[in-house]
Design a protein around this motif. Sequence first.
Motif, PDB file in Angstrom:
ATOM      1  N   TRP B  75       0.840  -1.202   0.000  1.00  0.00           N
ATOM      2  CA  TRP B  75       0.000   0.000   0.000  1.00  0.00           C
ATOM      3  C   TRP B  75       0.875   1.252   0.000  1.00  0.00           C
ATOM      4  N   HIS B  76       1.938   1.194   0.761  1.00  0.00           N
ATOM      5  CA  HIS B  76       2.802   2.355   0.915  1.00  0.00           C
ATOM      6  C   HIS B  76       3.637   2.601  -0.333  1.00  0.00           C
ATOM      7  N   GLN B  77       4.083   1.504  -0.950  1.00  0.00           N
ATOM      8  CA  GLN B  77       4.942   1.662  -2.124  1.00  0.00           C
ATOM      9  C   GLN B  77       4.158   2.172  -3.317  1.00  0.00           C
ATOM     10  N   TYR B  78       2.847   1.946  -3.348  1.00  0.00           N
ATOM     11  CA  TYR B  78       2.100   2.300  -4.548  1.00  0.00           C
ATOM     12  C   TYR B  78       1.951   3.805  -4.693  1.00  0.00           C
ATOM     13  N   ILE B  79       2.238   4.537  -3.604  1.00  0.00           N
ATOM     14  CA  ILE B  79       2.065   5.985  -3.694  1.00  0.00           C
ATOM     15  C   ILE B  79       2.939   6.567  -4.807  1.00  0.00           C
ATOM     16  N   VAL B  80       4.150   5.998  -4.994  1.00  0.00           N
ATOM     17  CA  VAL B  80       4.998   6.580  -6.037  1.00  0.00           C
ATOM     18  C   VAL B  80       4.422   6.343  -7.419  1.00  0.00           C
ATOM     19  N   TYR B  81       3.609   5.308  -7.576  1.00  0.00           N
ATOM     20  CA  TYR B  81       3.007   5.085  -8.895  1.00  0.00           C
ATOM     21  C   TYR B  81       1.864   6.053  -9.149  1.00  0.00           C
ATOM     22  N   THR B  82       1.197   6.469  -8.083  1.00  0.00           N
ATOM     23  CA  THR B  82       0.125   7.434  -8.302  1.00  0.00           C
ATOM     24  C   THR B  82       0.673   8.787  -8.713  1.00  0.00           C
ATOM     25  N   ASP B  83       1.915   9.094  -8.290  1.00  0.00           N
ATOM     26  CA  ASP B  83       2.557  10.326  -8.757  1.00  0.00           C
ATOM     27  C   ASP B  83       2.576  10.400 -10.260  1.00  0.00           C
ATOM     28  N   ARG B  84       2.865   9.246 -10.863  1.00  0.00           N
ATOM     29  CA  ARG B  84       3.178   9.254 -12.279  1.00  0.00           C
ATOM     30  C   ARG B  84       1.962   9.171 -13.164  1.00  0.00           C
ATOM     31  N   MET B  85       0.799   9.185 -12.549  1.00  0.00           N
ATOM     32  CA  MET B  85      -0.402   9.185 -13.394  1.00  0.00           C
ATOM     33  C   MET B  85      -0.629  10.565 -13.952  1.00  0.00           C
ATOM     34  N   ASP B  86      -1.142  11.464 -13.139  1.00  0.00           N
ATOM     35  CA  ASP B  86      -1.229  12.839 -13.616  1.00  0.00           C
ATOM     36  C   ASP B  86       0.014  13.556 -13.107  1.00  0.00           C
ATOM     37  N   TYR B  87       1.056  13.536 -13.927  1.00  0.00           N
ATOM     38  CA  TYR B  87       2.334  14.010 -13.404  1.00  0.00           C
ATOM     39  C   TYR B  87       2.371  15.508 -13.181  1.00  0.00           C
ATOM     40  N   LEU B  88       1.382  16.228 -13.722  1.00  0.00           N
ATOM     41  CA  LEU B  88       1.393  17.671 -13.481  1.00  0.00           C
ATOM     42  C   LEU B  88       0.707  18.020 -12.178  1.00  0.00           C
ATOM     43  N   ALA B  89      -0.057  17.101 -11.622  1.00  0.00           N
ATOM     44  CA  ALA B  89      -0.755  17.369 -10.365  1.00  0.00           C
ATOM     45  C   ALA B  89      -0.532  16.171  -9.464  1.00  0.00           C
ATOM     46  N   ALA B  90       0.728  15.845  -9.251  1.00  0.00           N
ATOM     47  CA  ALA B  90       1.057  14.606  -8.562  1.00  0.00           C
ATOM     48  C   ALA B  90       0.555  14.613  -7.130  1.00  0.00           C
ATOM     49  N   MET B  91       0.589  15.769  -6.479  1.00  0.00           N
ATOM     50  CA  MET B  91       0.140  15.822  -5.089  1.00  0.00           C
ATOM     51  C   MET B  91      -1.328  15.444  -4.986  1.00  0.00           C
ATOM     52  N   ASN B  92      -2.145  15.912  -5.923  1.00  0.00           N
ATOM     53  CA  ASN B  92      -3.567  15.602  -5.857  1.00  0.00           C
ATOM     54  C   ASN B  92      -3.823  14.126  -6.083  1.00  0.00           C
ATOM     55  N   CYS B  93      -3.055  13.507  -6.970  1.00  0.00           N
ATOM     56  CA  CYS B  93      -3.221  12.070  -7.185  1.00  0.00           C
ATOM     57  C   CYS B  93      -2.801  11.296  -5.943  1.00  0.00           C
ATOM     58  N   ASN B  94      -1.684  11.732  -5.343  1.00  0.00           N
ATOM     59  CA  ASN B  94      -1.259  11.094  -4.099  1.00  0.00           C
ATOM     60  C   ASN B  94      -2.365  11.144  -3.062  1.00  0.00           C
ATOM     61  N   GLY B  96      -5.549  11.566  -3.453  1.00  0.00           N
ATOM     62  CA  GLY B  96      -6.697  10.733  -3.798  1.00  0.00           C
ATOM     63  C   GLY B  96      -6.496   9.301  -3.344  1.00  0.00           C
ATOM     64  N   TYR B  97      -5.322   8.767  -3.643  1.00  0.00           N
ATOM     65  CA  TYR B  97      -5.047   7.383  -3.273  1.00  0.00           C
ATOM     66  C   TYR B  97      -4.991   7.220  -1.759  1.00  0.00           C
ATOM     67  N   CYS B  98      -4.284   8.130  -1.096  1.00  0.00           N
ATOM     68  CA  CYS B  98      -4.167   8.008   0.364  1.00  0.00           C
ATOM     69  C   CYS B  98      -5.525   8.143   1.023  1.00  0.00           C
ATOM     70  N   PHE B 329     -14.893   2.995  -3.109  1.00  0.00           N
ATOM     71  CA  PHE B 329     -14.606   3.900  -4.220  1.00  0.00           C
ATOM     72  C   PHE B 329     -14.640   5.311  -3.680  1.00  0.00           C
ATOM     73  N   VAL B 330     -13.529   5.988  -3.782  1.00  0.00           N
ATOM     74  CA  VAL B 330     -13.424   7.330  -3.239  1.00  0.00           C
ATOM     75  C   VAL B 330     -13.009   8.262  -4.368  1.00  0.00           C
ATOM     76  N   ARG B 331     -13.673   9.385  -4.491  1.00  0.00           N
ATOM     77  CA  ARG B 331     -13.263  10.331  -5.524  1.00  0.00           C
ATOM     78  C   ARG B 331     -12.922  11.675  -4.893  1.00  0.00           C
ATOM     79  N   THR B 332     -11.904  12.300  -5.460  1.00  0.00           N
ATOM     80  CA  THR B 332     -11.465  13.610  -5.000  1.00  0.00           C
ATOM     81  C   THR B 332     -11.381  14.521  -6.219  1.00  0.00           C
ATOM     82  N   GLU B 333     -11.342  15.813  -5.951  1.00  0.00           N
ATOM     83  CA  GLU B 333     -11.342  16.770  -7.046  1.00  0.00           C
ATOM     84  C   GLU B 333      -9.900  17.106  -7.386  1.00  0.00           C
ATOM     85  N   ALA B 334      -9.376  16.456  -8.417  1.00  0.00           N
ATOM     86  CA  ALA B 334      -8.057  16.798  -8.921  1.00  0.00           C
ATOM     87  C   ALA B 334      -8.217  17.977  -9.880  1.00  0.00           C
ATOM     88  N   PRO B 335      -7.133  18.616 -10.259  1.00  0.00           N
ATOM     89  CA  PRO B 335      -7.287  19.763 -11.163  1.00  0.00           C
ATOM     90  C   PRO B 335      -7.984  19.427 -12.471  1.00  0.00           C
TER      91      PRO B 335
END
Lengths: 349, 395, 181
Positions: B75-94, B96-98, B329-335
């Motif tokens: 669970w902890h290691q996957y956070i770095v993969y969420t960075d690379r999804m929307d790489y321009l808004a990596a914090m928001n993706c992080n 969302g997952y957390c 299923f959790v959704r957050t408002e990314a940019p």
Amino acid sequence: MDALREWLATTPMAQGMDPELLTGLAMLTFASLVLVGVALAAMIFIWCERKIAGYMQSRYGPMYTGRFHGWLQSIADGVKLLLKEDIWPANADKLLFRIGPLLVFTGAFLGYAVLPFSPTWVGANLDIGLLYAFAASSLVVTGVLAAGWGSNNKWSLFGAMRGAAQVVSYEIPLGLAVLPIVMSVGTLNLSQLIIAQQGYIWNWHVFNPIFFFAFFLYLISSLAEVNRLPFDLPETESELVSGYHTEYTGMKFAFFFLGEYADMFVVSAIAVTVFLGGWYTGIPAVDNFVHPAVVFIGKSVLLVMVQIWLRWTLPRLRVDQLMFVCWKVFIPATLGLVFLYGLSRVILR
Amino acid sequence: MTDLQLSERTATMPGDQARPLKSDLLHINMGPQHPSTHGVLRLFITTDGEIVHTVTPYLGYLHRCAEKIAEGTTWHQYIVYTDRMDYLAAMNCNWGYCEAVEQLMRATGTEVEIPEYAQCVRVIIAELNRIASHLIAFGTYGLDLGAMTPFFYALREREAILNIFEKVCGARLMYSYYDIGGVKWDIPPDAMEEIKLFLKIFPKKLVEYNALLTENKIFVERLANVGVLDRETAIAYGCTGPVLRGSGVDWDLRRDEPWGIYDRFDFEVAIGRGQMGTLGDNWDRYYVRMLEMEQSVKIIEQAIAMMPAEGEIMAKMPRTLKVAPGEIFVRTEAPKGEMGFHIISDGGAEAFRCKTRSPAFHNLHVLEKLGEGQMISDLCATIGSLDLVLGEIDR
Amino acid sequence: MVKILNDIRESITSIATGMGITFRHLGKKPVTQQYPDERWSMPDRFRGFVHNDVPRCTACLACAKDCPVDCIYIETIGKGKERQMSRYAIDYNKCIWCSLCTEHCPTDCITMSHDYDHAVYRRERLVYEFVDEPVVPFKPPKPEKKPKPAATPATSATDAAATPATDAAATPKPSDDGSES
């Protein structure tokens, strides 16, 4: 060029030479001088453009090649383009692909024959000088179409089609915008057009109320003629990668660029001739001290800088908006100006 | 659509009967490498001259099997993969997952109490990243249309934000700053000073951008009445974020389904009003992003004000996290829109399934509808207004 | 007709404003930096190349397990008291500079340095070997027995005898997955 011929006649090698041969030699020398000048000028303009673009965008532009603000950058680019592999797209039309850049450059280069750099420094003091300049620059259209079709690339074809439509359409307001001045002075001879503006600065044609609007219409149409932003659809960097010159590498690509910057100078020089007083500084006392060619070239360079400034500020127009502006705004406006000027001449006679 | 589509235009000469002009459609590939498709997106276009008839997006050029990898990393290691999804808004993706993992833990009985200080830090950083993402959207949009200067101005402001992020977490693009239970590092005092300085200078820059690009007549003419997306189509295609709000739908997860401490903030939700043309055109979507940047500045100021002087940045978490079986299923408002995480846990240290609902994926498909009838230049403008990032479309 | 005149007026004013903004920027100092002649120093937390201080490494393999892309290669030989670490390598072709490896290191021997510019011509050069010959892993000294602060004198003696479990144990086994916090 007569001055050049006279000077050549005094050299030792020309003694006893056939006069026709001497004229031919003078023409050849003049053309070579202008060619070298154009190449140098294009290089300097490219460097200027990159520096101005840089400072407008809060960055430096070229700084490395040549240590002082990268002044050798253009020469380095020229050498690089010379040494590049000449890539031919598969199934490209051999003849058209080859002559595309040549036609573009020739069309721009031919315009230099009539530019009056000073009262004596004129290539050919034609009585139809203005008409010749516009006609010569229309050769660019054939080059663009040849390049677009010969590239065997749909995106290049798009660029070429847009380019052809744009250049051909905008030649009409270009010509019509200078028509009131031609009516006023009564000749198409570029040197005569300048001489009509001698004296103080308010004699310049641009300060006449009707000619003022004609000047702006001419400026914008000239931007469209040379495919500069906001009319650079033929070579949109972001839609068509590079439009009609996508597939070109090396010297052919360099010719396109040289042609574009040469054309920019020609249309700016014509604007200076017709509207901005040519080689006159506007203050008769200063005219005796400053060489007219310096004034002429200086003013043209200033207009080229304005074109560069516009490029880095504005987004581009879509092709149908471009056509709309030409046919439904500029042509009625320029026709209206011609009519107005004629009316004013009749009324104020 | 058949391969050879005959156009139905007719040609008429004076005195003639109308006869059909048989012309073919041009099949063009706006290929994976293209300056204005915002990534490796392939669009297969059929056009009649300049008018586009169909647009078919082909995806997958940036697919990196992130969802499959989730089944093999903790669970902890996957956070770095969420960075690379929307790489321009990596914090928001992080985030969302957390947030998804934390809510799953709460739903399955584990108590996860994120400290107040960490909550405020999370909001500040996420809103800063929203500004950074919208700055890129604004800059590249100008670039697509030929205005190359606003791009550099946008990057200049984004540099300030990235410098802040560098001071906070050490990286400039792939942060992996959020962690399950809080954030990994505190905001150092000099970074906090820089944030406050940025909040002071940024509104003036927004005024400059509006003067340079937003109100520029050529820009408005290119964008207004182009790519009009009406409410029903937007909702039917599942569009979210500025694309949905630009069509006039008043829906923002930060206000309507708040997570974290978003219910304590007072901000306006920007929606399109059709000021310069039709409601739901490109200009509306673009302008919603500009307004959202202003609102983000407000949110950050409020968060700084309500931040306690000091506090914990992380809840107490075991070294190897095991989440009790369940799904959520959790959704957050990314940019770019609503970023959703559908997580299924089978009780182990790794996820059983982690599906990501990326906003740009759903926003992209509305292009097939909007593209018909436009010119190619308009297509580029519409793509820019949808603000796509291929990293999260392909994952 | 009025609309056209309005359009023209709007065009001229908006274009002139835009041109004014770009013109004003000509006089301002650029914000860019002439790299590589000028570089700035990285902030403290900057995550550059991972560096392992091998003399302090206890070969607990926590970093290798935490790495999401498995770029740390550790090989040990022997068991028990003769355990030696024969290879510690980090494959920078794979490393994503996420710093997850530094989070759980018991002796803080693995850190993120401030280096960022080690470009190489061949990929093999990016696999950094930190250990040339087998080394004995570091044995951190047992922490001092701290007396418990507030308890009664009787209980404090018994409590102080217990070893605190927070810092690393003497020789962690390779198969230990660190499940205690």
